[in-house]
Motif scaffolding. Structure first.
Motif, PDB file in Angstrom:
ATOM      1  N   UNK A  85       0.843  -1.200   0.000  1.00  0.00           N
ATOM      2  CA  UNK A  85       0.000   0.000   0.000  1.00  0.00           C
ATOM      3  C   UNK A  85       0.876   1.247   0.000  1.00  0.00           C
ATOM      4  N   UNK A  86       1.854   1.297   0.886  1.00  0.00           N
ATOM      5  CA  UNK A  86       2.725   2.465   0.967  1.00  0.00           C
ATOM      6  C   UNK A  86       3.649   2.569  -0.251  1.00  0.00           C
ATOM      7  N   UNK A  87       4.057   1.444  -0.795  1.00  0.00           N
ATOM      8  CA  UNK A  87       4.894   1.479  -2.003  1.00  0.00           C
ATOM      9  C   UNK A  87       4.149   2.139  -3.169  1.00  0.00           C
ATOM     10  N   UNK A  88       2.841   1.950  -3.234  1.00  0.00           N
ATOM     11  CA  UNK A  88       2.050   2.588  -4.299  1.00  0.00           C
ATOM     12  C   UNK A  88       2.192   4.104  -4.279  1.00  0.00           C
ATOM     13  N   UNK A  89       2.499   4.667  -3.141  1.00  0.00           N
ATOM     14  CA  UNK A  89       2.639   6.111  -2.992  1.00  0.00           C
ATOM     15  C   UNK A  89       4.087   6.573  -3.124  1.00  0.00           C
ATOM     16  N   UNK A  90       4.977   5.662  -3.460  1.00  0.00           N
ATOM     17  CA  UNK A  90       6.370   6.028  -3.671  1.00  0.00           C
ATOM     18  C   UNK A  90       7.289   5.783  -2.489  1.00  0.00           C
ATOM     19  N   UNK A  91       6.788   5.178  -1.415  1.00  0.00           N
ATOM     20  CA  UNK A  91       7.648   4.859  -0.272  1.00  0.00           C
ATOM     21  C   UNK A  91       8.559   3.695  -0.642  1.00  0.00           C
ATOM     22  N   UNK A  92       9.797   3.771  -0.172  1.00  0.00           N
ATOM     23  CA  UNK A  92      10.778   2.720  -0.394  1.00  0.00           C
ATOM     24  C   UNK A  92      11.384   2.331   0.950  1.00  0.00           C
ATOM     25  N   UNK A  93      11.854   1.084   1.060  1.00  0.00           N
ATOM     26  CA  UNK A  93      12.519   0.691   2.302  1.00  0.00           C
ATOM     27  C   UNK A  93      13.706   1.613   2.575  1.00  0.00           C
ATOM     28  N   UNK A  94      13.862   2.004   3.806  1.00  0.00           N
ATOM     29  CA  UNK A  94      14.931   2.921   4.209  1.00  0.00           C
ATOM     30  C   UNK A  94      16.202   2.128   4.492  1.00  0.00           C
TER      31      UNK A  94
END
Length: 117
Positions: A85-94
């Motif tokens: 879900x968060x990846x869909x918004x452009x979040x990537x593992x830190x």
């Protein structure tokens, strides 16, 4: 960087738009941190979480700051659903190439330029 009052006004506006939603956001000095987003179980799968994320990230982009969060199953969510879900918004593992040493949150998203929206 927005001040605490501006971020609190954003939270209040979102919670007023979506009654029952619990949202905890703040700035860390460098990032907009999403600490908690809880959509009541009976309101899930109706696009509320997506709408809230779009609003939060539009503000982060407007302010020109990265967003960061750590997915959690503490409030009934599923990590196997939250991460994509968060990846869909452009979040990537830190971590690795994406490591942002300004935050300890496990996922980060760089702001989109205003011209790209």
């Amino acid at each position: 960087m927005p001040d605490d009052d501006l971020v609190d006004e954003l939270r209040i506006a979102i919670e007023a738009t979506y009654p029952g939603v619990s949202l905890w956001i703040h700035t860390s000095g460098t990032h907009l941190i999403l600490g908690r987003l809880v959509v009541p179980e009976q309101q899930r799968n109706q696009g509320i979480g997506t709408a809230i994320m779009q609003r939060l990230l539009a503000e982060a982009d407007h302010w020109g700051i990265p967003a960061a969060l750590t997915p959690s199953n503490a409030y009934g969510g599923s990590l196997t659903r939250l991460r994509p879900f968060y990846r869909r918004f452009g979040f990537k593992p830190n971590r690795g190439r994406n490591k942002d040493f300004h935050t300890t949150e496990s996922m980060v998203r760089t702001p989109k330029s205003q011209g790209a929206q």
